[in-house]
Design an enzyme around this catalytic site. Structure first.
Site, PDB file in Angstrom:
ATOM      1  N   ASP A   1     -38.720  75.303  75.940  1.00  0.00           N
ATOM      2  CA  ASP A   1     -39.261  75.774  74.661  1.00  0.00           C
ATOM      3  C   ASP A   1     -39.009  74.835  73.491  1.00  0.00           C
ATOM      4  O   ASP A   1     -39.176  75.212  72.334  1.00  0.00           O
ATOM      5  CB  ASP A   1     -38.678  77.148  74.333  1.00  0.00           C
ATOM      6  CG  ASP A   1     -37.185  77.089  74.037  1.00  0.00           C
ATOM      7  OD1 ASP A   1     -36.495  76.253  74.653  1.00  0.00           O
ATOM      8  OD2 ASP A   1     -36.717  77.870  73.197  1.00  0.00           O
ATOM      9  N   GLU A   2     -38.632  73.589  73.776  1.00  0.00           N
ATOM     10  CA  GLU A   2     -38.304  72.681  72.678  1.00  0.00           C
ATOM     11  C   GLU A   2     -38.601  71.240  73.076  1.00  0.00           C
ATOM     12  O   GLU A   2     -38.389  70.843  74.213  1.00  0.00           O
ATOM     13  CB  GLU A   2     -36.818  72.839  72.329  1.00  0.00           C
ATOM     14  CG  GLU A   2     -36.386  72.129  71.088  1.00  0.00           C
ATOM     15  CD  GLU A   2     -34.947  72.475  70.712  1.00  0.00           C
ATOM     16  OE1 GLU A   2     -34.544  72.128  69.591  1.00  0.00           O
ATOM     17  OE2 GLU A   2     -34.239  73.077  71.538  1.00  0.00           O
TER      18      GLU A   2
END
Length: 351
Positions: free
Chosen positions: A93-94
């Protein structure tokens, strides 16, 4: 992404929207992710589920669905690659993006971030936050400023002022232990940290001292690396019932060895260092490693070495978690072309 795992669950199950939820095991596990509604009660990732439930009695536990999270992550990265090939994933998610030379020919990094966030929402129904600045450290710090569903630019002319007023616990890489040590030394903000010499910081914090000396001055030369090196592969299990017997441990180690071998085979990975992780009933943690000259390659080798490491354990206490990991892998780093950052900035932040 904003509370990624929890947000995916709330998106896929509308009945969970607006409720305090935690992704993870309810009885014996830990919280993998908490919704913003749960965070208001102090529920955080890596917190024991029992503690989370005490903080938020109405907390709803949802079992993790990693294949689904990976699917959404791939959709998000497809959007990133519309703008640049210089994408360095940190997790599902990053990621860091270098948009100095972007595929759209856009001159505003602010507008690129805003457009990417809009596309993510249109494609997945999820919100994302962004940080924009001249290097990875500053962009990372900025990405947390206007969460959730916002973005923050640290303009080159504002870097010095921003960092001097930033609380040291907000510096990326400064954990709770380091922050408390800095507090005890009278270092509360960047301006306090800036007063310390590099020799002083190195004496107090070892190799990290030079890093703190540089980043508080806005210096961070790490490039965006599209091909990050995988440094380790790990498998671990938290058990529904504590393990007391040697035979139970051996059976779990055999299962973990098979699973580790399966993961390694899929990616053609070998390693030379095997680490055993033990978490006891009282949550005390113990790890021990063995490094050999030749690569481990068979589940029998992982099991034999795991048992040997188990025999070296310092305590005979009930075990709640076992894990095996392999490091010193046969993966090689690919050198990236150095690109000087010259991103045009604007004097506003898009929410």
């Amino acid at each position: 992404m904003d509370a990624f795992y929890a947000s995916v669950e709330q998106h896929d199950n509308p009945a969970l929207k607006g409720k305090a939820i935690a992704v993870g095991g309810q009885h014996r596990g830990v919280v993998a992710a908490a919704s913003y509604e749960a965070r208001k009660f102090g529920v955080r990732s890596a917190m024991p589920s029992k503690t989370a439930k005490q903080k938020c009695p109405d907390l709803i536990f949802v079992p993790p669905r990693f294949p689904r999270y990976k699917e959404v992550s791939r959709q998000i990265r497809e959007i990133f690659y519309e703008y640049t090939d210089l994408v360095e994933p940190l997790s599902l998610d990053e990621a860091y993006l270098d948009v100095t030379e972007n595929k759209k020919g856009m001159e505003s990094a602010n507008l690129i971030a805003k457009e990417i966030r809009r596309k993510i929402f249109e494609k997945t129904g999820l919100t994302a936050s962004a940080g924009i600045s001249v290097n990875k450290f500053l962009a990372k710090v900025a990405s947390d400023i206007n969460k959730p569903n916002g973005q923050k630019t640290i303009h080159p002319d504002k870097i010095e002022t921003f960092l001097e007023e930033l609380p040291v616990e907000k510096f990326y890489g400064v954990g709770k232990v380091t922050a408390n040590k800095m507090f005890s030394l009278g270092i509360y903000k960047g301006k306090d940290l800036k007063k310390r010499s590099i020799e002083d910081l190195t004496r107090l914090f070892g190799k990290s001292g030079a890093h703190y000396y540089n980043v508080v001055r806005g210096i961070h030369t790490s490039e965006v690396k599209p091909h990050r090196i995988q440094k380790s592969v790990a498998v671990e299990r938290t058990f529904s019932e504590d393990l007391f017997e040697e035979q139970q441990v051996n059976e779990k180690l055999e299962s973990l060895s098979e699973e580790l071998h399966s993961r390694l085979q899929k990616n053609n990975i070998l390693g030379r260092t095997l680490t055993l992780k033990i978490k006891y009933k009282d949550f005390s943690l113990y790890t021990r490693s063995i490094t050999q000259e030749d690569y481990f390659s068979l589940p029998e080798q992982y099991l034999k070495t795991g048992k040997k490491l188990w025999e070296l354990r310092p305590f005979d206490k009930p075990v709640r978690l076992l894990g095996l990991s392999l490091s010193h892998l046969n993966t090689e780093e690919k050198k990236q072309v150095s690109v000087q950052l010259k991103i045009p900035f604007e004097e506003f932040d898009d929410r």
